[in-house]
Design an enzyme around this catalytic site. Structure first.
Site: not given
Length: 314
Positions: A28, A60, A139
């Site tokens: 990541e 993000y 989500a």
């Protein structure tokens, strides 16, 4: 009209194609804040490209330049490297129209892997969460939205210790199962430091819905290199360091005005290696490493595990 997306393989396809007999891994990155940090990120990207991770993800932030850098850098990784990029997308501070535009930007760059996250309130991750008046609340809704826009492959977050907003682990498990049922193909966990927490999460999902429990739950690992940094990270996530690990890191850090980073790093690399060894023995589908945009610590753990070769002696 559905967006047409062609390009990199899906995360699940990438994991399935890993035929070396070794556990696949992924890494990541986060979007850099300035040109110097971006240059360092690209050195790290090229370092990992040689190690052939199954995929790489790019975090993000809601709004502003962080969001724009995420889109740009994810697109550049897709276009200029052999890596499979996964773009993070959060619902924070976005209307549905803005989310559709973001997904369209990824589609234009050939990106079809998206990690769909509700996200945390900007400025205070533990603060009160409120949806955009024209946005989505969960989500699960974000997964439905993106899947309706084209042939995208979705992942979601999972929480071995339970999300800090969930009243209990059963509640947290139900929401994870709902996200998976909505079309997510896998989940990546929040960082954790107790392997038993991961194993219990995996068991809870399998018991709640065997079909969803069969989907990959990818554990996220942080090779600790700074006691101060990891304390801040767990504080913002609403979790905690296990007491024994905290004690070992504190002893390594010493009592001086500056922590002994080399000693902390040694403890952190050893701990991450031990975690990963046990996770591999438990049959995890992959290992996902937080790199903080540096390659050295993660590379050392991967070398300790025998997942990548040590550099040749000069």
């Amino acid at each position: 009209m559905a967006l047409q997306v062609t390009g990199t393989p899906s995360v699940v396809e990438s994991l399935a194609a890993h035929d070396s007999g070794k556990t696949p891994f992924s890494v990541e990155f986060f979007p850099p804040r300035d040109e110097a940090a971006e240059a360092r990120l690209w050195r790290t990207v090229r370092d990992f490209e040689q190690l052939r991770p199954a995929f790489v993800s790019i975090t993000y932030g809601a709004g502003g330049s962080t969001r724009d850098r995420t889109v740009r850098i994810t697109g550049q990784i897709a276009e200029h490297t052999t890596l499979t990029p996964v773009a993070h997308l959060t619902a924070v501070d976005h209307s549905i129209d803005e989310l559709r535009a973001m997904v369209g930007s990824y589609a234009d760059k050939g990106i079809r892997n998206i990690l769909a996250l509700r996200g945390d309130p900007p400025g205070n991750p533990l603060g009160e969460w409120s949806a955009h008046p024209d946005g989505v609340h969960y989500a699960e809704e974000l997964v439905h939205l993106v899947r309706g826009l084209g042939e995208f492959h979705l992942g979601v977050a999972s929480f071995p210790e339970g999300h800090h907003r969930s009243p209990d682990l059963d509640h947290d498990t139900r929401y994870l199962v709902r996200k998976l049922r909505s079309g997510a193909e896998y989940s990546i966990t929040q960082v954790f430091f107790d392997v038993d927490d991961y194993l219990r999460l995996r068991d809870r999902v399998a018991a709640a819905d065997p079909a969803q429990g069969a989907k990959p739950i990818i554990p996220e690992i942080l090779p600790i290199t700074s006691l101060r940094s990891v304390r801040r990270m767990v504080e913002l996530s609403g979790s905690a360091l296990p007491p024994a690990l905290e004690a070992n890191l504190s002893a390594a850090a010493g009592t001086g005005p500056q922590e002994d980073r080399a000693a902390v790093r040694e403890v952190g690399i050893e701990f991450a290696t031990g975690m990963a060894e046990r996770l591999i023995a438990e049959g995890v589908p992959a290992l996902h490493f937080i790199t903080l945009n540096f390659s050295r610590a993660t590379r050392e753990v991967l070398q300790n595990l025998g997942l990548v070769a040590a550099p040749a002696a000069s």
